[in-house]
Design an enzyme around this catalytic site. Structure first.
Site, PDB file in Angstrom:
ATOM      1  CG  ASP A  99      -3.507   7.963  14.321  1.00 30.09           C
ATOM      2  OD1 ASP A  99      -2.996   7.029  13.684  1.00 30.09           O
ATOM      3  OD2 ASP A  99      -4.693   7.957  14.717  1.00 30.09           O
TER       4      ASP A  99
ATOM      5  CG  ASP B 283      -3.969   2.307   3.363  1.00 28.86           C
ATOM      6  OD1 ASP B 283      -4.472   3.356   3.800  1.00 28.86           O
ATOM      7  OD2 ASP B 283      -4.423   1.182   3.587  1.00 28.86           O
ATOM      8  N   GLY B 284      -3.141   5.924   2.684  1.00 23.14           N
ATOM      9  CA  GLY B 284      -3.754   7.071   2.039  1.00 23.14           C
ATOM     10  C   GLY B 284      -5.231   6.980   1.754  1.00 23.14           C
ATOM     11  CG  ASP B 285      -7.501   3.438   2.868  1.00 22.82           C
ATOM     12  OD1 ASP B 285      -6.963   3.863   3.911  1.00 22.82           O
ATOM     13  OD2 ASP B 285      -7.922   2.264   2.764  1.00 22.82           O
ATOM     14  CG  HIS B 286      -8.539   7.865   7.765  1.00 26.37           C
ATOM     15  ND1 HIS B 286      -9.186   6.861   8.449  1.00 26.37           N
ATOM     16  CD2 HIS B 286      -8.793   9.005   8.460  1.00 26.37           C
ATOM     17  CE1 HIS B 286      -9.791   7.371   9.519  1.00 26.37           C
ATOM     18  NE2 HIS B 286      -9.574   8.667   9.534  1.00 26.37           N
ATOM     19  N   GLY B 287      -9.282   9.234   4.394  1.00 22.77           N
ATOM     20  CA  GLY B 287     -10.260  10.261   4.054  1.00 22.77           C
ATOM     21  C   GLY B 287     -11.257   9.805   3.008  1.00 22.77           C
TER      22      GLY B 287
ATOM     23  N   GLY C 174      -6.470   8.585  12.282  1.00 23.74           N
ATOM     24  CA  GLY C 174      -7.660   8.288  13.080  1.00 23.74           C
ATOM     25  C   GLY C 174      -7.898   9.323  14.155  1.00 23.74           C
TER      26      GLY C 174
ATOM     27  CG  HIS D  95      -1.686  -1.222   1.428  1.00 26.21           C
ATOM     28  ND1 HIS D  95      -1.215  -2.291   2.166  1.00 26.21           N
ATOM     29  CD2 HIS D  95      -2.897  -1.594   0.962  1.00 26.21           C
ATOM     30  CE1 HIS D  95      -2.104  -3.256   2.154  1.00 26.21           C
ATOM     31  NE2 HIS D  95      -3.133  -2.870   1.425  1.00 26.21           N
TER      32      HIS D  95
END
Length: 594
Positions: A570, A417-421, A572, A233
């Site tokens: 972080d 991996d850059g997918d949080h938002g 989260g 990722h």
């Protein structure tokens, strides 16, 4: 909507084949099953499950895997004959939901149990274990094997913390072959475990990848450098160094995997060299030429070699090497014939077992937080928050998350991996659409948000926030109004929900570092009034978020980076701070007095 319109709307500056970034996973699956309809199909019960045409088979152990999209042909490409029976499909770089895993298990069940073989990532661990609990009521026995073959992601003394990478392919092959030969669930689990235990993998990255919904790389590899030990990722590796000649890179990869395994001379091995999406295949063969020479020079014999794009990472430039040491059992199982879109081998045939077409009944709903929680009383003091027609609070929460989609993904991309938002915005946005113009009570709106996050988003944040908002809804369910004490009970129930599925403590660099101090500040200030307590909560949430900058991650993907995770917020904790500050801003003007 054409690509230029999408680019204008999302700020994307790239030329790629997609329509809407939010639809790319579903459209990928649609095209895949059309292209390989002789081997796979979509599960009629869940469009995020891809099935082998040869499953389920009565009396045979079912094989299930799953993972985020963007790694094609993994994971969906390994569904087929004598391979994987059902694959749960996640968003780009994000774990499938617990519901998808549960439906995949049900689809693969032929009455002899199901082995779930998956990678060692926080979201997958959470969602697979919840899925196992969900299918227990159906009487399906489930065995788990967790891949942890990535040498650079943790030292040998902490192998249980290592990531699962391309070694998963050998795990699926061996597990599927043992099931095809009639092994029982214990034997299938043991064979798959032996396979992954015999695997060592390493990745080298030369260039980053871009999530379509982000529009720019979520990490950087400077020109003339390479990242050794990189994850699938884009997770950083163990070191960055100047780019070397192909032979020197191959020698380094061989050294890394062999030093971790200490194989005896004469050992036969299976070798997998996979591109990461943008590496020309001829360059992979250049690497393999030198890799084979290195393995032979170490006294090893290559029994089987796979070279190509077997486990990718969108358009990342780079390659992975996996070496599996073989004994007689693993060699026999590796040579069992199979057919799947990503891998087909002619070899020893497996005795066919009669297929079954027994109808399945989907049990709806996500896994529920079963622990008892404290319930808020009807408001006894002033000011109070009227629960009726309060769904606008959840709409406000959705608005702030959607507005910060790019910011959250940028933070996540630095050590994740850059997918949080992307995933948070998709989940909160869908929830906002479903409560629009419905005049719901707050507990009802929170329940909608919880259900969307739990059943449609996946990853680790899907269940964490899903349980949080679900518990909040349960704490205030049926109440007409709550006062400051009741609001505090709702917050504590949310924290209990997070801890239902997560193991994070203060200092681990997670959303807990925001949530715990925010709730403590609220409770400490509550005697000074509801509004003052809300403001204190918001301030403490931001301070908790900021405290994660100086922390070293101890949980999740970033935990494998050690000191490299220091100096970055972080993701989260950042999204949690946005939620809590917006919650305070949205609740305060809605307070009323009798």
């Amino acid at each position: 909507m054409d690509n230029s319109e999408v680019n204008t709307r999302t700020g994307l500056a790239m030329q790629r084949f997609f329509n809407d970034p939010d639809d790319i996973v579903d459209e990928t699956v649609a095209g895949f099953v059309k292209a390989h309809g002789d081997l796979v199909c979509k599960d009629p019960m869940n469009p995020r499950v891809v099935l082998s045409r040869f499953a389920p088979q009565e009396g045979r152990v079912g094989i299930v895997t799953g993972g985020g999209s963007g790694h094609e042909p993994a994971f969906i490409g390994y569904a087929g004959r004598n391979m994987v029976d059902a694959v749960a499909v996640g968003e780009l770089f994000s774990s499938p939901t617990a519901q998808a895993f549960a439906d995949a298990i049900r689809a693969a069940d032929g009455g002899a149990g199901v082995a779930v073989l998956y990678g060692n990532y926080a979201g997958d661990n959470m969602n697979v274990k919840m899925a196992r609990d969900m299918v227990a009521e159906d009487g399906i026995e489930v065995a788990l094997v967790v891949a942890n073959d990535d040498v650079c992601s943790a030292p040998p003394s902490e192998r249980a913390k290592r990531r699962g990478v391309a070694g998963e392919i050998f795990m699926w092959k061996i597990g599927g072959a043992r099931a095809a030969l009639g092994g029982n669930l214990t034997q299938v689990q043991a064979a798959a475990q032996k396979a992954i235990d015999a695997c060592r993998s390493v990745g080298v990255g030369l260039g980053p990848c871009t999530l379509p919904a982000v529009g720019h790389p979520n990490f950087q590899i400077a020109a003339g450098t390479m990242e050794v030990g990189i994850g699938h990722h884009g997770e950083p590796g163990t070191r960055v160094e100047p780019l070397k000649r192909a032979d020197d890179i191959a020698d380094d990869m061989v050294r890394i995997v062999l030093e971790d395994q200490d194989l005896e001379a004469g050992t036969e091995v299976a070798v997998l060299v996979s591109g990461l999406g943008a590496t020309p295949v001829n360059e992979l063969y250049v690497l393999f030429d030198r890799i084979e020479t290195g393995l032979e020079g170490a006294g090893l014999k290559v029994h089987c070699a796979l070279v190509g794009n077997y486990f990718t990472s969108l358009e990342m430039v780079g390659a992975t090497l996996t070496v599996m040491a073989l004994d007689d059992e693993l060699k026999e199982l590796l040579d069992v014939e199979c057919a799947s879109p990503a891998m087909s081998r002619s070899g020893a045939p497996a005795q066919p077992i009669a297929a079954t077409s027994a109808p399945r009944t989907r049990r709806s709903g996500a896994a529920k937080a079963g622990a008892a929680i404290e319930r808020a009383r009807e408001a006894e003091g002033d000011p109070r928050l009227d629960m009726r027609a309060a769904s606008g609070i959840v709409t406000d929460l959705a608005s702030v998350i959607v507005a910060n989609k790019a910011y959250l993904s940028e933070i996540d991309g630095l050590i994740g991996d850059g997918d949080h938002g992307i995933n948070m915005a998709k989940g909160f946005g869908r929830a906002a659409e479903r409560i629009a113009d419905r005049n719901l009570a707050l507990d009802e709106a929170l329940s909608v948000l919880s259900d969307v996050l739990m059943t449609e988003i996946g990853g680790s944040m899907g269940p964490l926030y899903g349980f949080m908002f679900g518990n909040m809804a349960r704490a205030i369910e049926g109440r007409q109004a709550i006062d400051a004490e009741g609001f505090g009970i709702m917050l504590r129930a949310g924290l209990q929900g997070v801890r239902t599925t997560g193991a994070a403590e203060l200092g681990d660099k997670t959303l807990v570092d925001c949530l715990v101090p925010a709730i403590s500040a609220y409770e400490a200030t509550r005697p000074d009034g509801f509004e003052n307590a809300l403001m204190a909560m918001a301030r403490a949430a931001e301070e908790g978020r900021d405290s994660t900058i100086d922390m070293v991650a101890r949980l999740g993907r970033a935990s494998r980076l050690g000191e490299r995770s220091r100096g970055v917020l972080d993701a989260g904790a950042t999204s949690c701070a946005l939620i809590l500050t917006k919650l305070a801003d949205s609740v305060a003007p809605r307070l009323s007095r009798m």
